[in-house]
Design an enzyme around this catalytic site. Structure first.
Site, PDB file in Angstrom:
ATOM      1  CB  VAL A   1      -0.956   0.005   1.216  1.00 15.19           C
ATOM      2  CG1 VAL A   1      -1.678   1.347   1.327  1.00 15.19           C
ATOM      3  CG2 VAL A   1      -1.961  -1.125   1.098  1.00 15.19           C
TER       4      VAL A   1
ATOM      5  CB  CYS B   1       6.369   0.863   6.587  1.00 11.25           C
ATOM      6  SG  CYS B   1       5.493   0.694   5.017  1.00 11.25           S
TER       7      CYS B   1
ATOM      8  CG  ASN C   1       5.457  -3.780   9.807  1.00 11.75           C
ATOM      9  OD1 ASN C   1       4.753  -4.248   8.911  1.00 11.75           O
ATOM     10  ND2 ASN C   1       5.560  -2.489  10.034  1.00 11.75           N
TER      11      ASN C   1
ATOM     12  N   GLY D   1      -0.495 -13.018  11.770  1.00 16.28           N
ATOM     13  CA  GLY D   1      -1.299 -14.190  11.421  1.00 16.28           C
ATOM     14  C   GLY D   1      -2.276 -14.661  12.477  1.00 16.28           C
TER      15      GLY D   1
END
Lengths: 304, 266
Positions: free
Chosen positions: A73, A131, A193, A245
Site C-alpha cells: 500500500v 514499513c 510488522n 497471522g
C-alpha cells in the site's frame, strides 16, 4: 461462574481486553461499524499517518500467497491534520483506546508527529519504523539497533504519550532492536510488522505487485511472529503487542502464552470484518472452558 | 453474526469455455443493484486466504437468488467451480457502488468484453423500461454466454468474436465506434479489459456522452478499510487513488485515469 477478567494494562493504558486492531487493516474504524460494535475491541490502531497526505504506491497493491497476503500500500493516508480534524472526533465516539501509528521520512518528521499528537485525545503512539513499502523512513530505521535507539530516543523526548515501537522481522536479531528501543525509553513494543516478500506472474513474467516487493502477513508468518514474540519477551520487561497471522482464539492464546500482553489482529480484518470480536469471543470461551479467571494468568505462561 | 453470512448454493454449472454460472440463495437479493459485487470466502481451503470479489450477474427477486457468472482464472475460482448445489458460502454484500440511470435517460448502450459482460446482465432486468443497444465481444464461439438474454432484453445487439467464429470478426470497440453516432445513446455502460475501457472512455469523451465503467482490481477487505484496490481519479492538480471496492467498482469514465498496466483478469 464469575466473569473472567480480560482487562490488560498496556504502557499504563487500561484496555478492556487485549484485542487490538492492527494498523493498516482497519482504516479509521468506520468501515467496520456496520458489521460489529467496535467499542468491544480493546484498542484500535489507526492506519499509518504521515505529516502530509500520502498518495501510496501504484496498484496492484495486493497478492495472495499460500496462507498469506503480500501488500504494498505504501502508507496511503490523508495526513495528520485531516486525521485530527475529521477522523479522530468520529473514532472517539466509541469506547475503545486509540493508538496512532506514525511514519516519517526523517527523525524530525517522527518527532513533529509525536509533538502534534501530544495535545490530542489519543491514548498511545505506535512508532512505525518497520514499513517495508516506502523508500525512506520505515525499514531504514527499524533494521538496526543503533538507528532504532536514535529515533526512539528522539521521539520519546517529544511526547508524554505512552510510546510503542513497532519492530520489523527483517533484521538479523530482533532481540537486539527490541533492547535498543527499550533502552531508548519506549513504553512497549509491537511485533511483528510484515516480512519482505515477492510474488511473480509467470504468464506475464512480471511481479504481481506494481511495487515489485511487498510485506507478507497472515497465517504464513505466524510461526515466525510467535517465535519472535517469545524471544523478545525473554529479554525485555515492557508489554508486548503480539501480531502476525492471528486469525482465531487459539492463535490469540498462543501469543499470550509466548509473552504478549496485547493481541494485534491485522490480516484477519481483511478476511472477516467481524474478526476482532470473533477472536475475542473465542478467547473468552477458552478462558471459561479452562477455568482461567484472569487473562493475565496466561501472559508468558508458556511451560518450557 | 458469522452465520448470517452463510448462503446456500442452488446450482453451479459451466456456461461457456471456462465460464460458470452459480445461483446462490441469499437474503441480499432484494438489496443488490447492477454493478455491485459479492465478496466470497472460499470454503474447504484455508490457504486461499482472501475473499474473491465477484460481480452480481443477475437476481431473481421471487426466489431470493443471486447469480454470479465467473471465469476460472486461478486456484480460487477453480475451487469455486467445483462446488455443488447444497454447499454453503460465506458471503459479504452487496458491496460497492453500482451502475445508475437518471430518470431522463431513455437510450443506453451496453458495451461488454469477455467476462466483463457478466456484470452488465442485471442492468437489463433492473431498469426494464429503457431502450438498450448491446455491444458484446467474446474471444470465440465457445466463449459466448448469455447471448440469448441480451438478444431478448435489448432492442439491438452487435456481436463480435476475435476469430470471427460468431458475429463480426474483430474487437467490439471497433464496431461500437462505427455505430455509436447512429445509435446515439444518452448513456454508455461498459465493463471489460482495460484497453477496451480506455477506448470506450475516449469514444464517450469525444462525443460528450455520459459513460459509466466498471473496474476490476485485486482486492482485500472489500469494505474500504485496507486501501489495496486503488485506481487513479483525476484531481485539479494530478490524481489521487480512490478505492475500487467502495468508491467503485463503477466510476464515471471521465473521472478515472486508466493505466495500461492495470490488470484485468476476472
Amino acid at each position: 461462574m464469575k466473569m473472567s477478567n480480560l482487562a490488560v494494562d498496556i504502557c499504563g493504558v487500561k484496555l478492556k481486553n487485549p484485542i487490538i486492531a492492527a494498523s493498516g487493516t482497519f482504516g479509521f474504524g468506520e468501515a467496520f461499524t456496520s458489521y460489529m460494535d467496535i467499542s468491544r475491541i480493546g484498542a484500535i490502531t489507526v492506519t499509518g499517518i504521515t505529516l502530509e497526505p500520502r498518495l501510496g504506491n501504484p496498484p496492484p497493491r495486493i497478492a495472495e500467497t499460500p496462507s498469506g497476503i503480500l501488500n504494498s500500500v505504501g502508507l496511503q493516508n490523508p495526513g495528520i491534520n485531516y486525521f485530527l480534524d475529521a477522523e479522530l472526533p468520529e473514532l472517539r465516539k466509541y469506547d475503545t483506546a486509540i493508538i496512532v501509528n506514525i511514519n516519517g521520512n526523517t527523525i524530525d518528521e517522527y518527532c513533529s508527529l509525536a509533538r502534534i499528537l501530544d495535545s490530542h485525545p489519543i491514548d498511545l503512539i505506535e512508532l512505525n519504523i518497520s514499513c517495508p513499502n516506502v523508500k525512506e523512513g520505515g525499514l531504514a530505521f527499524g533494521a538496526h539497533p543503533d538507528t532504532v535507539y536514535e529515533v526512539t530516543k528522539a521521539v520519546k523526548a517529544n511526547t508524554k504519550k505512552p510510546l510503542i515501537v513497532k519492530l520489523t522481522p527483517n533484521t538479523s536479531d530482533i532481540r537486539e532492536t527490541a533492547k535498543a528501543a527499550v533502552e531508548a525509553g519506549c513504553d512497549g513494543l509491537s511485533l511483528i510488522n510484515t516480512l519482505l516478500g515477492m510474488a511473480i506472474d509467470i504468464k506475464k513474467r512480471r511481479p504481481i505487485l506494481a511495487n515489485i516487493t511487498g510485506g507478507l502477513s497472515g497465517p504464513a508468518i505466524k510461526p515466525i511472529a510467535l517465535r519472535m514474540v517469545w524471544e523478545v519477551a525473554q529479554v525485555v520487561d515492557v508489554p508486548i503487542v503480539g501480531m502476525g497471522g492471528i486469525m482465531d482464539g487459539t492463535d490469540a492464546v498462543e501469543f499470550l502464552l509466548a509473552g504478549a500482553t496485547g493481541i494485534g489482529v491485522g490480516t484477519a480484518n481483511l478476511v472477516d470484518p467481524t474478526a476482532c470480536v470473533d477472536i475475542l469471543d473465542e478467547l473468552k470461551d477458552y478462558m471459561i472452558e479452562n477455568k482461567i479467571e484472569d487473562i493475565r494468568d496466561l501472559i508468558g505462561a508458556l511451560r518450557i | 453474526m458469522k452465520n448470517s453470512r452463510m448462503c446456500k448454493i442452488i446450482s453451479n454449472h459451466s456456461i461457456a469455455d471456462n465460464m460458470y454460472l452459480m445461483a446462490i440463495e441469499s437474503s441480499i437479493a432484494d438489496r443488490a443493484r447492477p454493478g455491485q459485487f459479492i465478496h466470497i470466502k472460499l470454503p474447504y481451503d484455508d490457504s486461499l486466504l482472501l475473499r474473491r470479489p465477484i460481480s452480481i450477474n443477475n437476481v431473481d427477486l421471487d426466489k431470493g437468488v443471486v447469480y454470479i457468472a465467473y471465469q476460472v482464472v486461478g486456484k480460487g475460482t477453480e475451487l469455486l467451480s467445483s462446488l455443488e448445489s447444497g454447499d454453503h458460502l460465506d458471503i459479504l454484500g452487496p458491496l460497492g457502488n453500482g451502475f445508475s440511470i437518471s430518470s431522463y435517460v431513455e437510450t443506453v448502450a451496453i458495451v461488454g468484453g469477455g467476462c466483463g459482460i457478466a456484470p452488465l446482465r442485471y442492468i437489463l432486468d433492473y431498469w426494464k423500461d429503457r431502450s438498450y443497444t448491446a455491444f458484446l465481444g467474446y474471444r470465440d464461439g465457445n466463449s459466448i454466454y448469455q447471448l440469448d438474454d441480451f438478444e431478448k432484453e435489448s432492442d439491438n445487439l452487435y456481436l463480435t468474436t476475435d476469430d470471427g467464429s460468431k458475429g463480426e470478426k474483430g474487437v467490439i470497440t471497433k464496431v461500437f465506434e462505427r455505430e455509436v453516432d447512429m445509435v446515439r445513446p444518452q448513456l454508455i455502460m461498459a465493463c471489460g479489459p482495460t484497453p477496451m475501457l480506455k477506448q470506450i472512455q475516449s469514444i464517450a469523451n469525444e462525443r460528450n456522452i455520459a459513460c459509466q465503467i466498471s473496474l476490476e482490481e485485486r482486492m482485500g477487505c472489500g469494505i474500504g478499510a485496507c486501501m489495496v484496490c486503488s485506481c487513479k481519479v483525476k484531481m485539479k492538480d494530478g490524481f489521487e487513488y480512490k478505492k475500487v471496492c467502495t468508491d467503485g467498482p463503477v466510476f464515471l469514465s471521465d473521472e478515472v485515469i486508466l493505466d495500461e498496466n492495470v490488470q484485468f483478469s476476472c
